[in-house]
Design an enzyme around this catalytic site. Structure first.
Site, PDB file in Angstrom:
ATOM      1  N   ARG A  50       0.809  -1.215   0.000  1.00  0.00           N
ATOM      2  CA  ARG A  50       0.000   0.000   0.000  1.00  0.00           C
ATOM      3  C   ARG A  50       0.843   1.267   0.000  1.00  0.00           C
ATOM      4  O   ARG A  50       0.621   2.181  -0.797  1.00  0.00           O
ATOM      5  CB  ARG A  50      -0.930   0.034   1.222  1.00  0.00           C
ATOM      6  N   THR A  51       1.797   1.333   0.912  1.00  0.00           N
ATOM      7  CA  THR A  51       2.536   2.585   1.063  1.00  0.00           C
ATOM      8  C   THR A  51       3.301   2.914  -0.209  1.00  0.00           C
ATOM      9  O   THR A  51       3.252   4.038  -0.725  1.00  0.00           O
ATOM     10  CB  THR A  51       3.490   2.493   2.272  1.00  0.00           C
ATOM     11  N   LYS A  79      25.436  -5.282  -1.834  1.00  0.00           N
ATOM     12  CA  LYS A  79      26.907  -5.304  -1.872  1.00  0.00           C
ATOM     13  C   LYS A  79      27.508  -4.699  -0.601  1.00  0.00           C
ATOM     14  O   LYS A  79      28.721  -4.576  -0.493  1.00  0.00           O
ATOM     15  CB  LYS A  79      27.399  -4.515  -3.089  1.00  0.00           C
ATOM     16  N   ARG A 100      11.462   3.572   3.302  1.00  0.00           N
ATOM     17  CA  ARG A 100      10.965   2.512   4.199  1.00  0.00           C
ATOM     18  C   ARG A 100      12.177   1.662   4.556  1.00  0.00           C
ATOM     19  O   ARG A 100      12.931   1.235   3.668  1.00  0.00           O
ATOM     20  CB  ARG A 100       9.908   1.675   3.469  1.00  0.00           C
ATOM     21  N   HIS A 128       5.564   5.987  11.471  1.00  0.00           N
ATOM     22  CA  HIS A 128       5.004   5.895  10.123  1.00  0.00           C
ATOM     23  C   HIS A 128       4.071   7.104   9.944  1.00  0.00           C
ATOM     24  O   HIS A 128       2.843   6.961   9.897  1.00  0.00           O
ATOM     25  CB  HIS A 128       4.242   4.581   9.967  1.00  0.00           C
TER      26      HIS A 128
END
Lengths: 305, 154
Positions: A50-51, A79, A100, A128
């Site tokens: 969703r986000t 890496k 995120r 959030h």
């Protein structure tokens, strides 16, 4: 808004919140059509549906574009590149960044290394804040934002949406009731902030006693992966489930919300009731994020709206 | 010679430098860690540990030869030794005596106890903690440390 970055809901004043929500409502209602030719960098270090999609959709609906780091497995992170280096590089490709990350504090750290606005789209069990903006938008549409009794139930310890929402609600005349198993109570830092803000807060292990008082019930998933013992999870999980029978004790106009995804904490039969607002809540992510991006990109991190 | 002075002699006198007194018993090594003294810089250091003290029961004393602590360093020590006194010694005489003051923020002193905090993940930043009335708080992940703050030095 005067913020360079949106890292935590603690940054948001009532004015900030109302500015974003009013803008979102104007966009949602077709009264304004903001535009940008900017580019948004999407840095998602852990899975998100969703986000990520709503930020992507929001930017494209504004007329802008997105560049996407892709999965961690296919990026330089694999890496061994530091987060600081990754955001420094991508900030050269984009006018704003959305991050995120699985670690708490990641967005704050990243913001120290970039000159473009950075938006926290979830940092571990931390914060959030854009979820909170769309939560508040949904609450405002359905119940208003003042003189509100809000129940927040589920995994309060690790639930970043809960931490941000609790903080943002201190800007309003809201009574907050937190319902969780003892082992998943709010973390000390959130309780500290609520106390400092003078919030009206009570904690419970059982929903029954306070359900009839609530204007809003915000349910979150009790995260099975947090429990060392599967049996311990099973004991509490069932007790924090909402179904049609549970809601018989609730007010008729109770608004039930959930940041999604849900597993079994809200029975599907609730979807058809007038209480259920969680899909509307998810849809609100696009206009709210459009409004936020519009404001941040226009301010360039310096101006005011 | 007073009883206190007699106890002071358990640790040798210094010519020039700093004496940190009234450190809670057992925390002398944490004080050195805060000051970044691990022996590699060549400083001469004397330590008295668990010396009887009227105020603290048991106290530690740290004497650092040839180094005068800055106010910032002194203030950070306050977080694990709020009763500490700092004596600046020049030519065997105590020239200045300070109490410690709590700073608003400390950088690079404590390690966040939250294993999932980004500040512990090998990124190019130092730890930053805001100082609360009781305890300290990680400026990255918000974790609050109240009990045994000294255990998180390093």
């Amino acid at each position: 808004m005067r913020h360079d970055h949106l890292i935590s809901a603690k940054q948001l004043s009532r004015d900030d919140i109302e500015t974003v929500l009013d803008r979102a409502a104007a966009i949602d209602g077709g009264e304004v059509t903001p535009e940008t030719d900017g580019v948004l960098g999407l840095l998602f270090f852990e899975p998100s549906t969703r986000t990520k999609m709503s930020f992507d959709a929001a930017m494209k609906r504004l007329g802008g574009n997105t560049v996407d780091m892709g999965s961690v497995e296919s990026s330089s992170v694999k890496k061994g590149e530091t987060l600081a280096d990754t955001v420094r590089v991508v900030s050269g490709y984009a006018d704003a960044l959305v991050l995120r990350h699985p670690s708490e504090g990641a967005a704050k750290l990243a913001s120290e290394f970039v000159d473009v606005p950075l938006i926290n789209a979830g940092d571990g069990a931390g914060q959030h804040p854009t979820q909170t903006l769309l939560d508040l938008y949904t609450m405002r549409e359905n119940a208003g934002l003042d003189d509100l009794t809000v129940g927040i139930m589920g995994d309060l310890k690790y639930g970043r949406t809960v931490h941000s929402l609790a903080s943002a609600l201190t800007n309003f005349d809201a009574r907050q009731h937190f319902v969780s198993p003892e082992s998943l109570r709010l973390p000390r830092s959130v309780r500290y902030d609520l106390h400092e803000a003078g919030a009206q807060v009570r904690e419970h292990t059982d929903l029954d006693a306070i359900l009839p008082e609530l204007d809003v019930l915000y349910v979150t998933r009790i995260q099975r992966e947090r429990f060392p013992d599967e049996n311990e999870y099973r004991q509490v999980a069932g007790e924090y489930r909402i179904d049609a029978e549970t809601l018989e004790a609730a007010r008729e106009d109770l608004v039930v919300m959930h940041p999604l995804p849900r597993v079994d904490e809200i029975a599907p039969e609730v979807d058809a009731t007038t209480h259920a607002k969680y899909f509307e809540q998810a849809h609100n992510g696009v206009p709210v994020r459009m409004a936020l991006l519009d404001l941040l990109l226009k301010s360039g991190g310096e101006g005011d709206e | 010679m007073s009883e206190d002075a007699d106890r002071e002699l358990r640790v040798s006198k210094i010519r020039d430098g700093t004496v940190i007194d009234h450190v809670p018993g057992g925390n002398a090594l944490k004080v050195l860690s805060i000051l970044g003294i691990d022996g590699s810089g060549g400083e001469t250091v004397s330590i008295g540990m668990n010396v009887p003290s009227g105020e603290l029961g048991k106290k530690d004393i740290v004497k650092v030869e040839g180094r005068e602590l800055s106010q910032d360093e002194v203030d950070v020590i306050s977080l694990i030794a709020p009763m500490a006194t700092i004596n600046i010694v020049r030519d065997f005489e105590v020239e200045e005596k300070h109490r410690v003051d709590r700073p608003d923020r400390v950088t690079g002193v404590f390690t966040c106890p939250n294993a999932n905090c980004i500040s512990t993940a090998g990124e190019p930043v130092e730890s930053v903690f805001d100082v609360l009335d009781e305890g300290v708080r990680c400026a990255y992940c918000d974790t609050i440390v109240r009990e045994d703050i000294a255990a998180h030095v390093g």
